[in-house]
Motif scaffolding. Structure first.
Motif, PDB file in Angstrom:
ATOM      1  N   UNK A 427       0.812  -1.221   0.000  1.00 20.06           N
ATOM      2  CA  UNK A 427       0.000   0.000   0.000  1.00 20.06           C
ATOM      3  C   UNK A 427       0.846   1.272   0.000  1.00 20.06           C
ATOM      4  N   UNK A 428       0.426   2.215  -0.820  1.00 18.93           N
ATOM      5  CA  UNK A 428       1.054   3.530  -0.897  1.00 18.93           C
ATOM      6  C   UNK A 428       0.321   4.459   0.065  1.00 18.93           C
ATOM      7  N   UNK A 429       1.049   5.340   0.732  1.00 18.21           N
ATOM      8  CA  UNK A 429       0.425   6.288   1.654  1.00 18.21           C
ATOM      9  C   UNK A 429      -0.669   7.074   0.942  1.00 18.21           C
ATOM     10  N   UNK A 430      -1.811   7.232   1.601  1.00 21.65           N
ATOM     11  CA  UNK A 430      -2.966   7.858   0.960  1.00 21.65           C
ATOM     12  C   UNK A 430      -2.649   9.251   0.437  1.00 21.65           C
ATOM     13  N   UNK A 431      -1.822   9.996   1.141  1.00 21.71           N
ATOM     14  CA  UNK A 431      -1.510  11.363   0.734  1.00 21.71           C
ATOM     15  C   UNK A 431      -0.793  11.427  -0.611  1.00 21.71           C
ATOM     16  N   UNK A 432      -0.189  10.313  -1.043  1.00 19.74           N
ATOM     17  CA  UNK A 432       0.549  10.297  -2.313  1.00 19.74           C
ATOM     18  C   UNK A 432      -0.294   9.738  -3.463  1.00 19.74           C
ATOM     19  N   UNK A 433      -1.528   9.339  -3.155  1.00 20.28           N
ATOM     20  CA  UNK A 433      -2.422   8.771  -4.172  1.00 20.28           C
ATOM     21  C   UNK A 433      -3.444   9.827  -4.572  1.00 20.28           C
ATOM     22  N   UNK A 434      -3.497  10.138  -5.857  1.00 16.59           N
ATOM     23  CA  UNK A 434      -4.431  11.146  -6.362  1.00 16.59           C
ATOM     24  C   UNK A 434      -5.842  10.604  -6.506  1.00 16.59           C
ATOM     25  N   UNK A 435      -5.956   9.311  -6.775  1.00 21.63           N
ATOM     26  CA  UNK A 435      -7.262   8.713  -6.981  1.00 21.63           C
ATOM     27  C   UNK A 435      -7.176   7.571  -7.966  1.00 21.63           C
ATOM     28  N   UNK A 436      -8.270   7.349  -8.708  1.00 22.13           N
ATOM     29  CA  UNK A 436      -8.368   6.205  -9.619  1.00 22.13           C
ATOM     30  C   UNK A 436      -8.929   6.653 -10.959  1.00 22.13           C
ATOM     31  N   UNK A 437      -8.620   5.859 -11.983  1.00 21.91           N
ATOM     32  CA  UNK A 437      -9.165   6.136 -13.308  1.00 21.91           C
ATOM     33  C   UNK A 437      -9.554   4.843 -14.000  1.00 21.91           C
TER      34      UNK A 437
END
Length: 492
Positions: A427-437
């Motif tokens: 898992x990547x830290x949530x703050x570094x994830x922009x979202x999904x496409x």
């Protein structure tokens, strides 16, 4: 499943309150606090949404005494929203039979109205409640390969309605490919496919998207995936053979100037409603050429890398240098957030991309492809375009790895925005994830028609939105989820 819990995506907080329900009555008013044009325009959109979905007649009024059946709009922060999540937040409150929508920004008003329309699909009234809602991740996107396959303006308009219903806030418009170029160029009409979207149609699509709080992100791949454009400009090709005839020779200043001229023309269409531009950068070289074959097959690109970065530079360093040049050019045009596909980045280590560049991470089928950890170390934020869950590939080829489309229920059960399609996922830290496409790819475009595609993407796209807007909720009633989708599909 109650009408409140059936909303897609599920609201973050639903509180039941004592007292009377809200019953929409006619005639009634959407009441705004001040006579500001932007508030009035948003209220008109909300009234139109309720008219289209439920035949309800609402007029817009400024202030005044609230009557039964009215909707009051307030500009106010929403309690309990995590820091940084305020932009799309809203509160929808029903007390004493009156309905109030509060949000710090107009998009929150609009999303609250979308929630209201979904509740009214299952119930003629809204029970006393307080809904507080916000997006866990800032980007929920649909990528559309509108280059291999021509999609008419009417198809785009319908998809925008559907995206807005699901609170999906981006449409990434991929208009150039090896098999087609389908956005009108006045300066270079010779590059166009037979069927394309005119500049006037594009302006209307973008305006309609803005009205529905959907951002249109241009996706103009470079230096690869330019085969159609280069058919009429073979002098700008990187060489001969399958890959090189589809690739711009970025060591040629005249070729790069030609590309920038197209960027100039198209940037005026998109700027103002988005600051993001997808530059592609994917599948430029076949992985089997890396590293030993690249310099041999593209000597001019090897020389370009060494000329700009020193004698130790390799072809892939020069490719990264070119992406940096395009990023800076777009930044000066007003696109402060460029985006690139992940697969060929940082295979060599001499060159870094600007950390502000967003990375659309889609796969790691080759060990040469970067891990999320490597991209995070370079300071990038990541958009999860998981080829495992979100690739809707239209293909009749037996060897297509994505021929079977993933069911919405599998996405609901197993997809997590912080886990990417890499060989050793963590898992990547949530703050570094922009979202999904979600992503439509039209490898053999005639395989599905417009209606088949519209029906086919709907469940998976909705599941993507659910898991990206509110991943903390486990959708236990999958049958209820699909039932709500069916009701929504009949309206949009």
């Amino acid at each position: 499943m109650s009408a409140l819990e059936a909303v897609i995506p599920t609201p973050q907080v639903i509180e039941r309150l004592p007292g009377a329900s809200f019953k929409p009555l006619a005639p009634a008013y959407v009441r705004i606090p001040k006579p500001k044009p932007e508030l009035q325009q948003e209220a008109i959109r909300i009234a139109d949404l309720l008219k289209r979905n439920h035949g309800l007649d609402f007029q817009v009024a400024v202030g005044g005494t609230e009557q039964p059946g009215d909707i009051r709009l307030e500009v106010a922060p929403v309690a309990g929203v995590p820091t940084g999540k305020e932009a799309e937040s809203y509160a929808l409150t029903v007390q004493n039979g009156q309905l109030t929508i509060s949000a710090p920004r107009m998009r929150g008003w609009y999303y609250a109205a979308q929630t209201l329309t979904q509740i009214l699909l299952r119930s003629p009234e809204v029970p006393a409640c307080r809904i507080r809602d916000w997006a866990a991740y800032p980007i929920r996107s649909l990528h559309v390969d509108a280059a291999r396959k021509y999609f008419p303006k009417s198809w785009f308009i319908r998809q925008i309605d559907r995206l807005a219903t699901l609170k999906i806030n981006q449409l990434q418009w991929h208009f150039s490919e090896n098999e087609g170029f389908r956005l009108e160029s006045k300066k270079h009409p010779e590059i166009l496919s037979k069927s394309y979207i005119s500049r006037q149609e594009a302006t209307e699509i973008i305006a309609y998207a803005q009205d529905n709080h959907v951002e249109i992100v241009p996706a103009f791949d470079m230096p690869g995936h330019l085969g159609w454009l280069l058919r009429n400009h073979p002098e700008f090709r990187a060489g001969e053979g399958e890959y090189l005839t589809r690739m711009l020779d970025y060591s040629n200043p005249v070729a790069v100037a030609f590309l920038k001229e197209l960027i100039d023309e198209f940037s005026s269409l998109f700027i103002g409603q988005t600051q993001t531009w997808m530059v592609g950068g994917d599948e430029v070289f076949p992985m089997e050429w890396i590293p030993k074959e690249l310099a041999k097959r593209t000597p001019q690109l090897s020389e370009y890398a060494k000329r700009n970065l020193g004698p130790k530079a390799e072809v892939l360093d020069g490719y990264m240098y070119f992406l940096c040049e395009i990023d800076e050019y777009l930044r000066l045009k007003g696109f402060s957030e460029t985006r690139a596909w992940s697969d060929l980045l940082y295979i060599t280590n001499l060159m870094n991309l600007p950390p502000r560049m967003q990375i659309a991470y889609w796969t790691q089928w080759s060990e040469l492809m970067p891990s999320t950890q490597k991209l995070l170390e370079r300071g990038h934020q990541l958009l999860n375009v998981s080829d495992r869950y979100f690739y809707y590939v239209i293909s009749n080829r037996d060897d297509c790895a994505y021929k079977k489309h993933v069911e919405a229920t599998e996405i609901l059960r197993n997809y997590e925005p912080q886990v990417f399609s890499e060989k050793y996922p963590s898992p990547v830290a949530q703050a570094r994830v922009l979202g999904s496409s979600y992503a439509i790819w039209c490898d053999t475009p005639e395989t599905e028609d417009y209606e088949q595609i519209t029906r086919g993407i709907w469940p998976g796209m909705a599941a993507m939105s659910q898991k990206t807007w509110n991943p903390s909720v486990k959708v236990l009633d999958e049958e209820g989820f699909m039932s709500q989708l069916y009701l929504l599909a009949k309206r949009v």
